[in-house]
Design a protein around this motif. Structure first.
Motif, PDB file in Angstrom:
ATOM      1  N   GLY A 258      -5.574  13.010  -1.084  1.00 45.34           N
ATOM      2  CA  GLY A 258      -5.590  14.127  -0.138  1.00 45.34           C
ATOM      3  C   GLY A 258      -5.159  15.001  -2.056  1.00 45.34           C
ATOM      4  N   LEU A 259      -3.914  14.667  -2.408  1.00 46.26           N
ATOM      5  CA  LEU A 259      -3.615  15.579  -3.911  1.00 46.26           C
ATOM      6  C   LEU A 259      -4.698  15.074  -4.566  1.00 46.26           C
ATOM      7  N   LEU A 260      -4.964  13.679  -4.913  1.00 44.72           N
ATOM      8  CA  LEU A 260      -5.771  13.370  -5.920  1.00 44.72           C
ATOM      9  C   LEU A 260      -7.409  13.841  -5.958  1.00 44.72           C
ATOM     10  N   ILE A 261      -7.523  14.106  -4.604  1.00 41.73           N
ATOM     11  CA  ILE A 261      -9.108  14.742  -4.444  1.00 41.73           C
ATOM     12  C   ILE A 261      -9.011  16.680  -5.270  1.00 41.73           C
ATOM     13  N   GLY A 262      -8.154  17.259  -4.965  1.00 42.78           N
ATOM     14  CA  GLY A 262      -7.850  17.854  -5.555  1.00 42.78           C
ATOM     15  C   GLY A 262      -7.413  18.770  -6.442  1.00 42.78           C
ATOM     16  N   PHE A 263      -6.928  17.468  -6.873  1.00 48.31           N
ATOM     17  CA  PHE A 263      -7.002  17.868  -8.556  1.00 48.31           C
ATOM     18  C   PHE A 263      -8.250  17.019  -9.457  1.00 48.31           C
TER      19      PHE A 263
ATOM     20  N   VAL B  57       0.834  -1.254  -0.044  1.00 50.82           N
ATOM     21  CA  VAL B  57      -0.248   0.084  -0.652  1.00 50.82           C
ATOM     22  C   VAL B  57       0.927   1.167   0.114  1.00 50.82           C
ATOM     23  N   ALA B  58       2.006   1.376   0.303  1.00 50.37           N
ATOM     24  CA  ALA B  58       3.021   2.389   0.757  1.00 50.37           C
ATOM     25  C   ALA B  58       3.589   2.469  -0.143  1.00 50.37           C
ATOM     26  N   ILE B  59       3.780   1.631  -1.175  1.00 50.68           N
ATOM     27  CA  ILE B  59       4.627   2.313  -2.233  1.00 50.68           C
ATOM     28  C   ILE B  59       3.949   2.489  -3.422  1.00 50.68           C
ATOM     29  N   ILE B  60       2.694   1.825  -3.432  1.00 51.94           N
ATOM     30  CA  ILE B  60       1.960   2.467  -4.254  1.00 51.94           C
ATOM     31  C   ILE B  60       1.455   3.942  -4.032  1.00 51.94           C
ATOM     32  N   CYS B  61       0.517   4.036  -2.388  1.00 49.93           N
ATOM     33  CA  CYS B  61       0.567   5.325  -2.912  1.00 49.93           C
ATOM     34  C   CYS B  61       1.625   6.159  -2.963  1.00 49.93           C
ATOM     35  N   ALA B  62       2.874   6.409  -2.774  1.00 50.70           N
ATOM     36  CA  ALA B  62       4.174   7.302  -2.659  1.00 50.70           C
ATOM     37  C   ALA B  62       4.511   7.221  -4.570  1.00 50.70           C
ATOM     38  N   ALA B  63       4.051   5.983  -5.338  1.00 55.62           N
ATOM     39  CA  ALA B  63       4.010   6.462  -6.370  1.00 55.62           C
ATOM     40  C   ALA B  63       3.333   7.538  -7.341  1.00 55.62           C
ATOM     41  N   LEU B  64       1.991   6.410  -6.302  1.00 55.21           N
ATOM     42  CA  LEU B  64       0.935   8.296  -7.172  1.00 55.21           C
ATOM     43  C   LEU B  64       0.933   9.427  -6.521  1.00 55.21           C
ATOM     44  N   MET B  65       1.421   9.480  -5.353  1.00 53.17           N
ATOM     45  CA  MET B  65       1.927  11.122  -4.218  1.00 53.17           C
ATOM     46  C   MET B  65       3.488  11.404  -5.668  1.00 53.17           C
ATOM     47  N   SER B  66       4.453  10.206  -6.121  1.00 46.95           N
ATOM     48  CA  SER B  66       5.442  11.296  -6.292  1.00 46.95           C
ATOM     49  C   SER B  66       4.637  11.686  -7.513  1.00 46.95           C
ATOM     50  N   HIS B  67       4.207  10.977  -8.634  1.00 52.74           N
ATOM     51  CA  HIS B  67       3.383  11.668  -9.950  1.00 52.74           C
ATOM     52  C   HIS B  67       2.543  12.577  -9.845  1.00 52.74           C
ATOM     53  N   LEU B  68       1.644  13.019  -8.394  1.00 53.15           N
ATOM     54  CA  LEU B  68       1.091  13.904  -8.731  1.00 53.15           C
ATOM     55  C   LEU B  68       1.954  15.028  -8.135  1.00 53.15           C
TER      56      LEU B  68
ATOM     57  N   GLU C  68       3.571  25.185 -11.699  1.00 53.76           N
ATOM     58  CA  GLU C  68       5.216  26.374 -11.637  1.00 53.76           C
ATOM     59  C   GLU C  68       5.877  26.475 -10.396  1.00 53.76           C
ATOM     60  N   ASN C  69       5.706  26.032  -9.760  1.00 51.33           N
ATOM     61  CA  ASN C  69       5.716  25.279  -7.933  1.00 51.33           C
ATOM     62  C   ASN C  69       7.023  24.627  -7.737  1.00 51.33           C
ATOM     63  N   ARG C  70       8.294  24.962  -8.209  1.00 47.46           N
ATOM     64  CA  ARG C  70       9.251  23.941  -8.353  1.00 47.46           C
ATOM     65  C   ARG C  70       9.385  23.584  -7.249  1.00 47.46           C
ATOM     66  N   CYS C  71       8.617  23.665  -5.668  1.00 49.44           N
ATOM     67  CA  CYS C  71      10.038  23.627  -4.817  1.00 49.44           C
ATOM     68  C   CYS C  71       8.739  21.466  -4.493  1.00 49.44           C
ATOM     69  N   MET C  72       8.174  21.903  -5.357  1.00 47.46           N
ATOM     70  CA  MET C  72       7.234  20.478  -5.349  1.00 47.46           C
ATOM     71  C   MET C  72       7.601  19.519  -6.211  1.00 47.46           C
ATOM     72  N   ALA C  73       8.800  20.010  -6.839  1.00 45.89           N
ATOM     73  CA  ALA C  73       9.985  19.205  -7.736  1.00 45.89           C
ATOM     74  C   ALA C  73      10.715  18.048  -6.536  1.00 45.89           C
ATOM     75  N   TRP C  74      10.849  18.784  -5.421  1.00 48.48           N
ATOM     76  CA  TRP C  74      12.041  17.938  -4.967  1.00 48.48           C
ATOM     77  C   TRP C  74      11.435  17.423  -3.869  1.00 48.48           C
ATOM     78  N   LEU C  75       9.875  17.705  -3.886  1.00 45.09           N
ATOM     79  CA  LEU C  75       9.261  16.680  -3.186  1.00 45.09           C
ATOM     80  C   LEU C  75       8.904  15.565  -3.469  1.00 45.09           C
TER      81      LEU C  75
ATOM     82  N   TYR D 148       4.722  15.458  -9.164  1.00 48.15           N
ATOM     83  CA  TYR D 148       5.929  16.895  -9.681  1.00 48.15           C
ATOM     84  C   TYR D 148       5.249  17.142 -11.011  1.00 48.15           C
ATOM     85  N   SER D 149       4.017  16.266 -11.360  1.00 45.82           N
ATOM     86  CA  SER D 149       2.483  17.112 -12.106  1.00 45.82           C
ATOM     87  C   SER D 149       1.755  18.459 -11.638  1.00 45.82           C
ATOM     88  N   SER D 150       2.016  18.904  -9.994  1.00 43.46           N
ATOM     89  CA  SER D 150       1.578  19.698  -9.368  1.00 43.46           C
ATOM     90  C   SER D 150       2.858  20.823  -9.682  1.00 43.46           C
TER      91      SER D 150
END
Length: 529
Positions: free
Chosen positions: A236-241, A36-47, A56-63, A49-51
């Motif tokens: 949470g990010l998915l809900i925001g999108f 579960v943690a791996i799948i959600c971490a992959a999803l969060m990483s993608h979201l 144009e908030n490059r801070c999120m690219a580091w996260l 980077y898309s954000s």
């Protein structure tokens, strides 16, 4: 509140997990939680980077990269489980190696948050170096038996391990607090998800620190939190999108409704100007009077560089009066002219007058923007007027309006190329107001994109309008065009547009259209700059 409630539920569940009692390292709960943690971490990483690209908030690219490192750490932990590979798998399963991998991906997540807070440039090269370093350290910890020394054994965690995990707890809590303070009380959905990630990660490390060893005691609470720290913010990010997508759909519906209303308005007006012969003659006489220069004037509205406050150009706007000297609405006058087939002649009269006036009303070095319909572009008279104009000191910009449909873009491009050869530049008017303006943008390769006032109005309080404007600015940057915002009515809209990197603007807040000489600068903006 929903995120906080989810965090509270996760913390309560994690607190009761040790009481339920795990059945050792062969428990099916371990690979389930890690998966579960791996799948959600992959999803969060993608979201994330898309954000970072969308906002144009490059801070999120580091996260995004930090979350990817965490995902790799969880993946190596999964493949090291004896429940998956009883005879030994591809990853070293010793207690020291497992503890080292835990430290590495937590430190990677903390480092990503620190780099984001320090606003280190998130270039592709820097992101690849950071991510590659984290991946190499995890690869080393996957094959070495004791990559960071004696950290854990069958007797439990060493004092060194507990000390390091304690420092991780403090660091992650510090990053969460710093991120919250950075937002200044105006946190967006993405900021809240990152704070939740760091906060739950700190709780994970806190539970891990008090565990007596792997697969024992509060280690089970740490495992539950390990899944929750990625599951909650990713959802949470998915809900925001999804919320943004719904806003965009509402905005699209609003634009479509406005377009239908405008068409109905035009149709009703067209019906009203279907006049009898006598009234038609009166309208023709009135239009001819204006074409001859009686009751026709041109106002210049300055176009301002928002960063420096310097006036870079002016848009020519027609002003009409009847025989008694009373003002006539500009739109009504053009509609009447087109109704009696004199619209092209009236537009050309306005253009000729604007070209004559600009020599003594517009400072040198500033361009003159002329509103030109597709029908006028077909006229040789337009090219002759621009050819006679001296583009050296006051260049010409042709603004293509959206009021008439374009039937043949090939012919339109040829006409624009002819004007470009004469030194004119091309702008697309009303970008963001409807489908036709976007079609113009993709077909005529403009030098200037003018944001429509319906997009600018209230943009300071509407994230959807901000996202659309930001996308237009990014597109203009890619194609080498300049963005000009119309309809700036207040300081809040001005500040928002400057924050979105819109280069130039015009509107009543900056300068009203006037019949006199255009000033070379807007003093308030110059003082601010």
């Amino acid at each position: 509140m929903r995120l906080l409630a989810a965090c509270a539920v996760t913390a309560v569940v994690a607190a009761f997990v040790p009481l339920a009692g795990g059945d050792g390292e062969s428990s099916a709960a371990v690979p389930a939680c890690l998966t579960v943690a791996i799948i959600c971490a992959a999803l969060m990483s993608h979201l994330l980077y898309s954000s970072s690209k969308t906002l144009e908030n490059r801070c999120m690219a580091w996260l995004s990269v930090g979350t990817t490192i965490a995902m790799l750490g969880l993946l190596t932990s999964l493949f090291a489980l004896p429940s998956l590979f009883p005879d030994g798998g591809p990853i070293n399963g010793s207690e020291d190696a497992a503890a080292a991998r835990y430290l590495i991906w937590h430190v990677g997540l903390i480092a990503a948050g620190v780099l984001a807070l320090l606003r280190v440039k998130a270039s592709l090269r820097n992101l690849l170096i950071f991510g590659g370093l984290g991946a190499l350290l995890l690869a080393w910890a996957a094959v070495a038996s004791s990559p960071l020394g004696d950290l854990a054994s069958g007797d439990g965690f060493s004092p060194t391990m507990r000390t390091l995990v304690g420092l991780i707890v403090l660091a992650q809590a510090g990053v969460a607090v710093a991120w919250w303070r950075r937002a200044g009380g105006a946190m967006n959905w993405g900021d809240m998800c990152i704070v939740v990630l760091m906060g739950l990660s700190a709780l994970d490390a806190f539970a891990y620190m008090w565990a007596s060893g792997l697969f024992e005691g509060s280690w089970w609470a740490s495992l539950a939190l390990r899944a929750g720290q990625f599951a909650i913010p990713s959802v949470g990010l998915l809900i925001g999108f999804i919320a943004v997508a719904e806003k965009l759909r509402e905005f699209e519906d609003e634009l479509a409704a406005n377009l239908v209303a405008e068409r109905e308005k035009a149709r009703a007006h067209e019906e009203r100007v279907s006049l009898d012969a006598e009234r038609r003659e009166r309208v023709q006489a009135r239009m001819q009077r204006m074409i001859d220069g009686f009751g026709l004037d041109v106002a210049f509205q300055p176009i301002v560089d928002l960063a420096s406050g310097q006036v870079v150009g002016a848009e020519a706007l027609a002003r009409f009066k009847d025989a008694d000297g009373n003002a006539i609405p500009t739109e009504r006058c053009f509609l009447d002219a087109h109704a009696v087939d004199m619209g092209v002649e009236l537009e050309l009269a306005v253009i000729r007058l604007a070209l004559r006036c600009q020599e003594h009303r517009l400072p040198k070095g500033r361009y003159l923007a002329l509103n030109v319909s597709p029908a006028v572009l077909e006229q040789d008279e337009l090219a002759f007027a621009i050819a006679r104009h001296d583009n050296t000191h006051r260049p010409i910009v042709i603004e293509i309006t959206e009021h008439q449909p374009v039937e043949d873009y090939v012919a339109l491009s040829a006409q624009l190329d002819r004007l470009r050869d004469l030194g004119a530049r091309v702008a697309v008017d009303d970008v963001g107001s409807g489908f036709a303006s976007f079609r113009h943008v993709t077909r005529v390769n403009p030098d200037i994109l003018k944001l429509d006032r319906t997009l600018v109005c209230g943009i300071d309080d509407d994230p959807v309008r901000q996202s659309l404007a930001s996308a237009i600015v990014a597109f203009a940057k890619d194609v080498g065009a300049t963005v000009v915002s119309e309809g700036i009515e207040n300081e809040s809209e001005l500040c928002c547009l400057k924050g979105l990197s819109v280069g130039c603007g015009q509107g009543f807040y900056l300068a009203r259209p006037n019949l006199g000489t255009v000033d070379a600068e807007v003093s308030e903006l110059v003082a601010a700059a």
